[in-house]
Design an enzyme around this catalytic site. Structure first.
Site, mmCIF file in Angstrom:
data_model
loop_
_atom_site.group_PDB
_atom_site.id
_atom_site.type_symbol
_atom_site.label_atom_id
_atom_site.label_comp_id
_atom_site.label_asym_id
_atom_site.label_seq_id
_atom_site.Cartn_x
_atom_site.Cartn_y
_atom_site.Cartn_z
ATOM 1 N N TYR A 293 0.955 -1.168 0.043
ATOM 2 C CA TYR A 293 0.017 -0.116 -0.013
ATOM 3 C C TYR A 293 0.912 1.156 0.145
ATOM 4 O O TYR A 293 0.409 2.371 0.115
ATOM 5 C CB TYR A 293 -1.058 0.072 1.326
ATOM 6 C CG TYR A 293 -0.320 -0.222 2.681
ATOM 7 C CD1 TYR A 293 0.343 0.671 3.168
ATOM 8 C CD2 TYR A 293 -0.681 -1.467 2.992
ATOM 9 C CE1 TYR A 293 0.786 0.391 4.494
ATOM 10 C CE2 TYR A 293 0.177 -2.043 4.301
ATOM 11 C CZ TYR A 293 0.742 -0.963 5.135
ATOM 12 O OH TYR A 293 1.481 -1.217 6.310
ATOM 13 N N LYS B 278 6.027 2.857 5.792
ATOM 14 C CA LYS B 278 6.151 1.684 4.757
ATOM 15 C C LYS B 278 6.766 2.322 3.504
ATOM 16 O O LYS B 278 7.800 1.810 2.856
ATOM 17 C CB LYS B 278 5.306 0.713 4.575
ATOM 18 C CG LYS B 278 4.815 0.006 5.775
ATOM 19 C CD LYS B 278 5.749 -1.057 6.149
ATOM 20 C CE LYS B 278 5.276 -2.163 6.853
ATOM 21 N NZ LYS B 278 6.386 -2.898 7.192
#
Lengths: 298, 210
Positions: free
Chosen positions: A170, A185
């Site tokens: 994502y 991330k």
């Protein structure tokens, strides 16, 4: 345009080989010592197991001593040399101490797998500073500090090495209720490119595996009724959730000599989950009105 | 990677050093190989009958059903955009984009009909995807391939057909690419087409593009 005949659903779901058929040949990582952060359970343990399977000695690093001991014990059952080390990846001194202990017990650390991370659903407007930092500091600071410690030691020793980072599918889109982890991330993918560039002259490779849905015993929402994972799999184009072994093997492959020329790259392993977009969707439901911020499983 | 592709037959369309390396790597991984180096012939294909006949001719070269398709880039022909003729534009689009779609769709039709899984891998140059002067036709096609790879990954995921791409400067460097980089490219191609990458689809990956 209308479709006159509804095709029957396809059922040709593809599975990876079982754990006893790893992609790396036996002994491929013999002589290497790996530190695997977040290695006591879940995705980190899968990566630790895959690296150990290829012949490396592994220091399983995590915050909770009992959990890293359990992880190390699992690797020892495979015949690997392993140790469990408690450390806090947000603390440079704690990281340095873990490297010292790993090197004293197993030898010079030549491979690093950054898996330490955490996540929980939270609406941004209700997220406390502590909640934001809890996720971003483990993933961003932890990945940076562990990688820098690793690189300093390898450069000082005049030796190359390999790092694999754990990111998520994502990072290119984000999703509601996950501002902290989406930011963290994504930072890891960016750091992967920069560190690969910084340390290429020293023979240190840095790559990343961006994972999709890999439920495990400690993941949020996976402790529900039997069959829950199968229902999660119906959300994903590939028709199933990820298997821990294929994630672990992807990480082991990236640090192995078989990928010697690969650096600065991110492998996305998500069964096309991130690409699941239709022109028409169910009506958008405001995140703050949802029964569950991340959405409800099928 | 010994055995990664055992029992599989791969069709590699297109030429170049990167395609050669992938062919060698596939053989080392246990695959049966069918190659067609004359990409320009394939570019002339423009209807369903022709593509079907072409695939029949490729399948006839292997007793094992084809289960992997690799399509390599045709050699780039740099030209400033204002000088590109309609014919040149259409030729480029045909060879860089259309033929990739025709080949992928034909393979998918066959695999779906036979209830067999398959893996499709597109090989592209990095510069042509990022865009550089004199490459308008190639860049347009390459960007089309990028999103086509992702779209087909979703469309055929439940059929067990995966769609990925390697985007690397080593493709454009051709014979001047370093041996280590080419070896890694071959390894990566083997991995992406193997069962170990069963959950990898819709992915565009480089080798070392720093």
């Amino acid at each position: 345009m209308t479709v006159s005949a509804k095709p029957q659903p396809a059922t040709r779901l593809q599975e990876p080989p079982e754990w006893d058929r790893p992609p790396l040949p036996p002994g491929c990582l013999a002589g290497h010592v790996a530190i695997v952060t977040g290695g006591g359970s879940g995705m980190g343990l899968a990566m630790a197991r895959a690296i150990a399977q290829a012949g490396a000695a592994v220091a399983v690093v995590g915050r909770t001593q009992s959990r890293v001991d359990e992880g190390a014990a699992e690797l020892k059952e495979l015949g690997a040399r392993a140790t469990g080390l408690s450390a806090e990846v947000r603390n440079p001194s704690s990281i340095a101490a873990a490297f010292d202990r790993a090197e004293a017990e197993l030898g010079p650390v030549s491979l690093l797998a950054n898996n330490a991370g955490a996540n929980f659903p939270a609406l941004a407007e209700t997220m406390s500073a502590n909640a934001w930092r809890a996720i971003t500091q483990i993933a961003i600071d932890g990945t940076f500090l562990c990688s820098a410690e690793f690189a300093r030691r390898r450069i000082a020793a005049g030796q190359g090495g390999a790092i694999v980072n754990n990111s998520a599918q994502y990072v290119w889109s984000g999703f509601a209720g996950d501002a902290h982890s989406a930011a963290a991330k994504s930072a890891i993918v960016g750091m992967t490119r920069v560190m690969a560039r910084d340390w290429a002259p020293y023979g240190i490779r840095v790559n990343c595996v961006a994972a999709g849905f890999f439920p495990h015993a400690r993941a949020i929402g996976t402790d529900r009724e039997p069959g829950y994972e199968d229902r999660l799999g119906t959300m994903i184009p590939a028709g199933r959730v990820g298997r821990m072994r294929e994630f672990g093997w992807a990480g082991a492959l990236m640090v192995s000599p078989m990928m010697q020329g690969v650096s600065g790259e991110t492998l996305i392993i998500d069964g096309a989950d991130r690409l699941r977009r239709q022109l028409m969707h169910p009506a958008f439901e405001e995140p703050r009105l949802r029964a569950e911020v991340w959405g409800t499983a099928p | 990677m010994s055995g990664w592709l055992s029992g599989q037959a791969a069709l590699i369309l297109g030429d170049g050093k990167a395609a050669d390396v992938i062919a060698d790597s596939f053989l080392a991984a246990g695959a049966v190989l069918v190659r067609n180096n004359v990409a320009s012939d394939f570019a002339k294909i423009c209807n369903a009958e022709q593509i079907s006949a072409f695939m029949d001719s490729m399948q006839a070269l292997s007793a094992t059903p084809l289960s992997i398709l690799v399509v390599a880039d045709a050699a780039p022909a740099w030209q400033s955009a204002e000088n590109i003729t309609l014919a040149s534009w259409q030729d480029t689009t045909a060879s860089h984009l259309d033929m990739r779609f025709y080949a992928a769709a034909e393979c998918a039709r066959r695999w779906i009909a036979a209830s067999r899984p398959g893996a499709i891998l597109h090989l592209m140059g990095r510069d042509v995807l990022q865009g550089s002067a004199g490459s308008a036709a190639q860049v347009g096609s390459a960007a089309g391939v990028e999103n086509m790879v992702k779209t087909l990954a979703v469309e055929w995921a439940r059929d067990g057909i995966r769609s990925n791409a390697i985007v690397s400067r080593y493709v454009e460097m051709n014979g001047e690419a370093p041996a280590e980089g080419l070896r890694a490219l071959g390894m990566l191609a083997c991995y992406l087409c193997s069962d170990y990458a069963a959950y990898v689809t819709g992915c565009l990956m480089g080798v070392n593009e720093l």
